[in-house]
Design an enzyme around this catalytic site. Sequence first.
Site, short mmCIF file in Angstrom:
data_model
loop_
_atom_site.label_atom_id
_atom_site.label_comp_id
_atom_site.label_asym_id
_atom_site.label_seq_id
_atom_site.Cartn_x
_atom_site.Cartn_y
_atom_site.Cartn_z
CE LYS A 154 -10.60 0.33 11.97
NZ LYS A 154 -10.07 1.00 10.78
CG ASP B 66 -6.78 -5.40 6.57
OD1 ASP B 66 -6.35 -5.35 7.74
OD2 ASP B 66 -7.35 -4.46 5.99
CE LYS C 6 -7.98 -3.32 14.18
NZ LYS C 6 -6.86 -3.44 13.26
CG ASN D 145 -0.21 -0.06 2.50
OD1 ASN D 145 0.51 0.86 2.85
ND2 ASN D 145 -0.35 -1.17 3.24
CE LYS E 38 8.59 -12.42 -13.94
NZ LYS E 38 9.19 -12.00 -15.18
N PRO F 278 -2.27 -11.81 10.65
CG PRO F 278 -0.18 -12.03 11.65
CD PRO F 278 -0.91 -12.26 10.36
CG ASP F 279 -5.44 -6.60 14.17
OD1 ASP F 279 -4.66 -5.89 14.83
OD2 ASP F 279 -6.43 -6.15 13.57
CB ILE F 280 0.49 -6.18 14.74
CG1 ILE F 280 1.03 -7.06 13.61
CG2 ILE F 280 1.59 -5.81 15.73
CD1 ILE F 280 1.86 -6.34 12.60
CG PHE G 178 -2.58 5.63 13.67
CD1 PHE G 178 -1.63 5.39 14.66
CD2 PHE G 178 -2.66 6.90 13.12
CE1 PHE G 178 -0.79 6.38 15.10
CE2 PHE G 178 -1.81 7.92 13.55
CZ PHE G 178 -0.88 7.66 14.53
N1 CTP Z 1 -3.28 -3.15 12.36
C1 CTP Z 1 -2.41 -4.13 12.80
N2 CTP Z 1 -2.37 -5.34 12.16
C2 CTP Z 1 -3.19 -5.60 11.13
C3 CTP Z 1 -4.10 -4.59 10.68
C4 CTP Z 1 -4.11 -3.38 11.32
O1 CTP Z 1 -1.67 -3.90 13.75
N3 CTP Z 1 -3.13 -6.76 10.53
C5 CTP Z 1 -3.35 -1.88 13.09
C6 CTP Z 1 -2.85 -0.68 12.35
O2 CTP Z 1 -1.48 -0.48 12.58
C7 CTP Z 1 -3.70 0.42 12.96
C8 CTP Z 1 -5.00 -0.26 13.27
O3 CTP Z 1 -4.69 -1.64 13.35
O4 CTP Z 1 -3.16 0.86 14.17
C9 CTP Z 1 -6.13 -0.04 12.31
O5 CTP Z 1 -5.81 -0.40 11.03
P1 CTP Z 1 -6.85 -0.14 9.82
O6 CTP Z 1 -6.26 -0.70 8.60
O7 CTP Z 1 -7.29 1.26 9.80
O8 CTP Z 1 -8.08 -0.98 10.29
P2 CTP Z 1 -8.51 -2.42 9.94
O9 CTP Z 1 -8.27 -3.25 11.11
O10 CTP Z 1 -7.89 -2.83 8.66
O11 CTP Z 1 -10.07 -2.25 9.75
P3 CTP Z 1 -10.87 -1.84 8.42
O12 CTP Z 1 -10.35 -2.73 7.36
O13 CTP Z 1 -12.26 -2.09 8.85
O14 CTP Z 1 -10.61 -0.39 8.16
#
Ligand code: CTP
Length: 408
Positions: A339, A277, A343, A209, A287, A305-307, A325
Amino acid sequence: MLAGKRVLLIVTGGIAAFKALDLIRRLRERGASVRCVVTEAATRFVTPLSLQALSEDRVYGDMFSLTDESEMGHIRLSREADLLVVAPASADMLARMAAGLANDLAATVLLATDKPVLVAPAMNVRMWTHAATVANVETLRRRGVSFVGPNDGAMACNEHGPGRMSEPLEIVAAIETLIVGDRPLAGRRALVTSGPTREPIDPVRYISNHSSGKQGHAIAAALARRGADVTLVSGPVAIPAPAGVKLVSVETAQQMLEASLAAGPLDIAVCAAAVADWTVAAPATAKMKKRPGAAPPEIALKPNPDILATLSRSGPQRPALVVGFAAETENLIANARDKRQRKGCDWIIANDVSPATGTFGGERNTVHVVDAGGVESWPTLGKDEVADRLARRVADHFTAPRPAAAAE
Ligand code: CTP
């Protein structure tokens, strides 16, 4: 922190003199008053009129001007200050200070003062590393003069190395430390995640991104300036790690999670990274090739994983303060509140990343801090200013804790 403090800013000759203008602005925003003394050489780089306009005070330069001496002698100039700051400090100024010369108003004020002196050197890398300058700096340090910087980096003379003057906010933090005498986050361990992640499709392609890492890196720098021991876990970005932080470079979300968990035990975690995500379920090991007539490949994804959520729910290992954030394009506050609950973090910094705001990759950010107590909306600020305010809020949290996590 600086309300009512009086700073006597001595500007000497050098390209970095233009940064003195921003320094004045930032000091005044924090409630300090600034009075400027310029050397003859400084006036070739920055006009006294600009310094005067920003400081809203007259600028002093000529020791032998009768008006200067009758209205404001050099002794009074230093007597009426809480602190003297030399920014930028040229090699020549350091030499004159070390030798105790009094051959212009700036040097005379510095010789006549008994107030703390902070010096922000700025010069060519070879001048900074010359034995004469090294000896002068050592002499001045021994006499109790404080230094901030110089930083490493590209310089106006097309060379690279130490010699760049510290950024105005770094100088402000050093001034705060000198005046207030403490680093409120000293002894606290902080993690900051920053930048994008890269999820490989095959050895040459990836999903990522537009995150530049500017906001996360600025937060790491601001926490470090306040004394925190900072680990910056960053995805691939084009900007250098700030001075004084430990950088761990990663690519994928999984690596970012592992590096973040390895940074513990932590007091503070700020998740500013734009983590992908999803990742590719089975990245190709070679390749991927186009086959004539074959349909385009379908790439299966699986969740990353969601950190932030992992850190927020890490039981006894949980950092005392977890900040996330929320990058949103609609229903900013409602989504941020949601959120925060989902979280399990303490604060969410909600920012609008609609293309029209220019937040992604840009220099400025408009944020709202959502915590258990409600919503605090900040004006549009530079990303380094947002970082500085956030670091101050974090420091305040540890001295006067706010309502605890996720109990809305
Ligand atoms: N984050 C994280 N690990 C992930 C996804 C997100 O740690 N796999 C953290 C980001 O660093 C940020 C927060 O989660 O602090 C929110 O990220 P954001 O992308 O805005 O939210 P999402 O969880 O992706 O929710 P949505 O897709 O509904 O916007």
